[in-house]
Design an enzyme around this catalytic site. Structure first.
Site, PDB file in Angstrom:
ATOM      1  N   SER A 149       0.814  -1.204   0.000  1.00  0.00           N
ATOM      2  CA  SER A 149       0.000   0.000   0.000  1.00  0.00           C
ATOM      3  C   SER A 149       0.860   1.272   0.000  1.00  0.00           C
ATOM      4  O   SER A 149       1.777   1.386  -0.812  1.00  0.00           O
ATOM      5  CB  SER A 149      -0.936  -0.084   1.216  1.00  0.00           C
ATOM      6  N   ASP A 160      -9.339  -3.992  -5.047  1.00  0.00           N
ATOM      7  CA  ASP A 160      -9.119  -4.828  -3.853  1.00  0.00           C
ATOM      8  C   ASP A 160      -9.889  -4.298  -2.647  1.00  0.00           C
ATOM      9  O   ASP A 160      -9.609  -4.656  -1.512  1.00  0.00           O
ATOM     10  CB  ASP A 160      -7.612  -4.960  -3.549  1.00  0.00           C
ATOM     11  N   HIS A 202      -7.404  -5.843   0.037  1.00  0.00           N
ATOM     12  CA  HIS A 202      -6.205  -5.075   0.356  1.00  0.00           C
ATOM     13  C   HIS A 202      -5.454  -5.720   1.529  1.00  0.00           C
ATOM     14  O   HIS A 202      -4.240  -5.862   1.515  1.00  0.00           O
ATOM     15  CB  HIS A 202      -6.666  -3.659   0.738  1.00  0.00           C
TER      16      HIS A 202
END
Ligand SMILES: *[C@@H]1O[C@H](CO)[C@@H](O)[C@H](O)[C@H]1NC(C)=O
Ligand SMILES: *[C@@H]1O[C@H](CO)[C@@H](O)[C@H](O)[C@H]1NC(C)=O
Ligand SMILES: *[C@@H]1O[C@H](CO)[C@@H](O)[C@H](O)[C@H]1NC(C)=O
Ligand SMILES: *[C@@H]1O[C@H](CO)[C@@H](O)[C@H](O)[C@H]1NC(C)=O
Ligand SMILES: *[C@@H]1O[C@H](CO)[C@@H](O)[C@H](O)[C@H]1NC(C)=O
Length: 422
Positions: free
Chosen positions: A200, A365, A399
Site C-alpha cells: 500500500s 481490492d 487489500h
C-alpha cells in the site's frame, strides 16, 4: 499447486549446498516497507508542550521520557481520556519558515525499531493482520531470519514525500536510513542485492525513494521490487475522509481518526488522492449542482473546508509527486487484488459532505482500484529502460487479504523467492 511443493524444495536445496546456519544462506535479503499506519511512533513531551485547555494532557507525561503514542490500544482502553491527548500530540503543524511539517511544539517523536519488522503488529484486535505481521511469519517459515536476511523500514506515516526541491525532513531522513539499511543488508548477505517488498502506501514511499537514488546504486543494491496493493495515482476512496471537516474533528476513536486519514493535519493525507493523469475529468465526487474530478481536486478540497494554504500545499507538495511517478528501473512485480467492490465514485447528492455518501463501486481490492493498477502497468511497460516487469492480479483478494490470506501469502512469498533466484 506447483509452488506449494517448490517452497520447501528451495529451502532444502540451499541447506544441502551450504553449512547449516540459523538462516538459509542462499536467500536474497528482504526489506519490508509496510502500509499506512503500520509503523509505531513513540513520543516525549517537553515543557514547551501546551496541552488543550483543561485536558490534563501534559502533566503526567511531561519530562517523563518516551512513551508509545501510536498505537497503544491497551492504554486507550484503560483510560479513555487519553484519546484526546494522543490525538492532540499526533497532530502535525506546517511551519512556513521551514517550508515543512513538524510536530506541535513540545512533542518529540520517533519511529520505533527502524531496521526491523518487530513493530508491524498491533495490540488492537480489530487491527489484526492489517499490517505485514502475517508476511513476516510466512517468510520465516521459508527460512528468513529477522536481522540476518529480513529487515523492516517503518516510517512516520503522518509525513510524505514532497515535490523535488521542497523540504520533507521526515522523508529525507527515512530515505537516508533506508539507503544504509539496504547496504547493510546486502553486506551481511554476501553482497547480494535486496528484495524490497512494499504494501500500500509503503509502495509510494519506496518508489519515490528509489527514484531519488542514483541509478547505479539502485541497480547495484535492489534485485527486485515487489509492490503489493498499489497502482499509480491513488484512489477515489481517499476523498471520502477528507470530505467532512465535521467528522474529522469529531472522530469516534483515535484509530478512526488516524486510520481513515481523518486527521486533516497529516502531510500524507494528500498523497494518495486520485491522480489527474489516471482519472482526468471523470467525475469522482458527484453532487446535484456540480461534480468533482481529479482535475478539480483543489476545488473539491476548498469545498470540503480546507484553507487556501492547505489547498496550495496539495498543489505544490503532493500533486507533483503523484504526477511524476515513474517506472522504478529495477526488476519489479506488482501484485494486486481484484474482484472486490471498490469505490469509484462518491455521491453526495444534496451536497452535504458530512452526510454518508452513496457509493458507486468498480473493481479492485476494496481500496485500490483496478483502473490505477492498469495505469501502473502502462506506465512501467512504456519505459524502455525498465527491466523485468510483471503484474499479477489475484482474484477475490482484498487489500488486507494480500498480506494475510494464506493462499495470497503463498503467491507473494513465491514471487519474492523467484525474484531472488533469477
Ligand atoms: C501501553 O500502555 C500500557 C498501560 O496503559 C503499558 O503497560 C504498555 O507498556 C504500553 N505499551 C507500550 C508498547 O508502550
Ligand atoms: C487532528 O487534527 C486536529 C486539528 O487539525 C486536532 O484537533 C485533532 O485532535 C487531531 N486528531 C488526531 C487523531 O491526530
Ligand atoms: C455529474 O456526473 C454524472 C455522472 O457522470 C452525470 O450524470 C451528471 O450529469 C454530472 N453532473 C453535472 C452537474 O455535471
Ligand atoms: C449534513 O449531514 C449531517 C450528517 O448526516 C447532518 O448532521 C447535518 O445536519 C447535515 N447538514 C445540512 C446542512 O443538511
Ligand atoms: C471470495 O472470498 C470469500 C471469502 O474469502 C469466499 O467466501 C468466496 O467464496 C470467494 N468467492 C470466489 C468467487 O472465489
Amino acid at each position: 499447486m506447483a509452488f506449494k511443493r517448490l517452497l520447501p524444495l528451495v529451502a532444502l536445496l540451499s541447506l544441502l549446498v551450504a553449512p547449516p546456519s540459523s538462516a538459509v544462506p542462499s536467500l536474497q535479503p528482504v526489506v519490508l516497507v509496510p502500509g499506512n499506519t503500520c509503523s509505531q511512533l513513540e513520543a516525549r513531551l517537553t515543557d514547551e508542550y501546551e496541552p488543550p485547555p483543561a485536558s490534563g494532557c501534559g502533566v503526567p507525561r511531561q519530562g517523563r521520557g518516551w512513551f508509545r503514542l501510536w498505537e497503544n490500544f491497551t492504554a486507550l482502553q484503560e483510560d479513555s481520556f487519553l484519546f484526546r491527548c494522543y490525538a492532540d500530540q499526533l497532530r502535525l503543524v506546517y511551519d512556513p519558515r521551514a517550508g515543512d511539517y513538524r510536530n506541535v511544539p513540545g512533542v518529540k517523536t520517533r519511529v520505533v525499531a527502524f531496521g526491523t519488522t518487530r513493530s508491524f503488529g498491533s495490540d488492537d484486535p480489530a487491527r489484526k493482520n492489517v499490517c505485514m505481521e502475517g508476511l513476516v511469519e510466512a517468510l520465516e517459515r521459508v527460512g528468513y531470519r529477522e536481522g540476518e536476511n529480513l529487515f523492516g523500514a517503518p516510517y512516520d506515516f503522518r509525513h510524505a514525500p514532497a515535490a523535488p526541491g521542497l523540504a520533507s525532513r521526515a522523508f529525507s531522513d527515512w530515505s537516508s536510513s533506508l539507503r544504509l539499511l539496504v547496504e547493510r543488508a546486502s553486506q551481511r548477505n554476501g553482497n547480494k542485492p535486496v528484495v524490497l517488498v512494499t504494501h500500500s502506501l509503503g509502495g509510494l514511499f519506496a518508489t519515490v525513494f528509489l527514484d531519488r537514488t542514483p541509478l547505479r546504486w539502485r541497480r547495484r543494491y535492489v534485485k527486485h521490487l515487489v509492490m503489493l496493493c498499489l497502482g499509480v495515482g491513488g484512489s477515489p476512496l481517499n476523498m471520502w475522509p477528507l470530505a467532512s471537516k465535521a467528522l474529522a474533528s469529531n472522530p469516534a476513536s483515535l484509530q478512526a481518526a488516524v486510520l481513515t486519514y481523518g486527521n486533516r493535519s497529516f502531510a500524507s493525507m494528500f498523497s494518495l488522492l486520485p491522480s489527474p493523469r489516471v482519472y482526468g475529468r471523470t467525475p469522482l465526487v458527484i453532487t446535484r449542482d456540480r461534480n468533482y474530478s481529479a482535475d478539480d481536486m483543489p476545488e473539491f478540497l476548498a469545498a470540503a473546508g480546507f484553507s487556501g494554504d492547505e489547498v496550495a500545499r496539495y498543489r505544490t507538495r503532493a500533486l507533483p509527486v503523484t504526477l511524476s511517478l515513474r517506472a522504478p528501473l529495477v526488476p519489479m512485480t506488482a501484485m494486486n487484488g481484484v474482484g472486490v467492490p471498490t469505490v469509484d465514485q462518491l455521491v453526495f447528492w444534496d451536497g452535504n459532505f458530512s452526510g454518508k455518501p452513496q457509493l458507486v463501486n468498480g473493481d479492485g481490492d476494496g481500496q485500490i482500484n483496478l483502473e490505477t493498477v492498469l495505469a501502473l502497468q502502462r506506465l512501467v511497460e512504456a519505459d524502455p529502460d525498465q527491466p523485468y516487469f510483471k503484474s499479477i492480479l489475484i482474484p477475490n483478494t482484498t487489500h488486507k487479504g494480500m498480506i494475510s490470506d494464506q493462499s495470497a501469502l503463498k503467491r507473494v512469498v513465491s514471487e519474492i523467492l523467484i525474484g531472488a533466484s533469477s
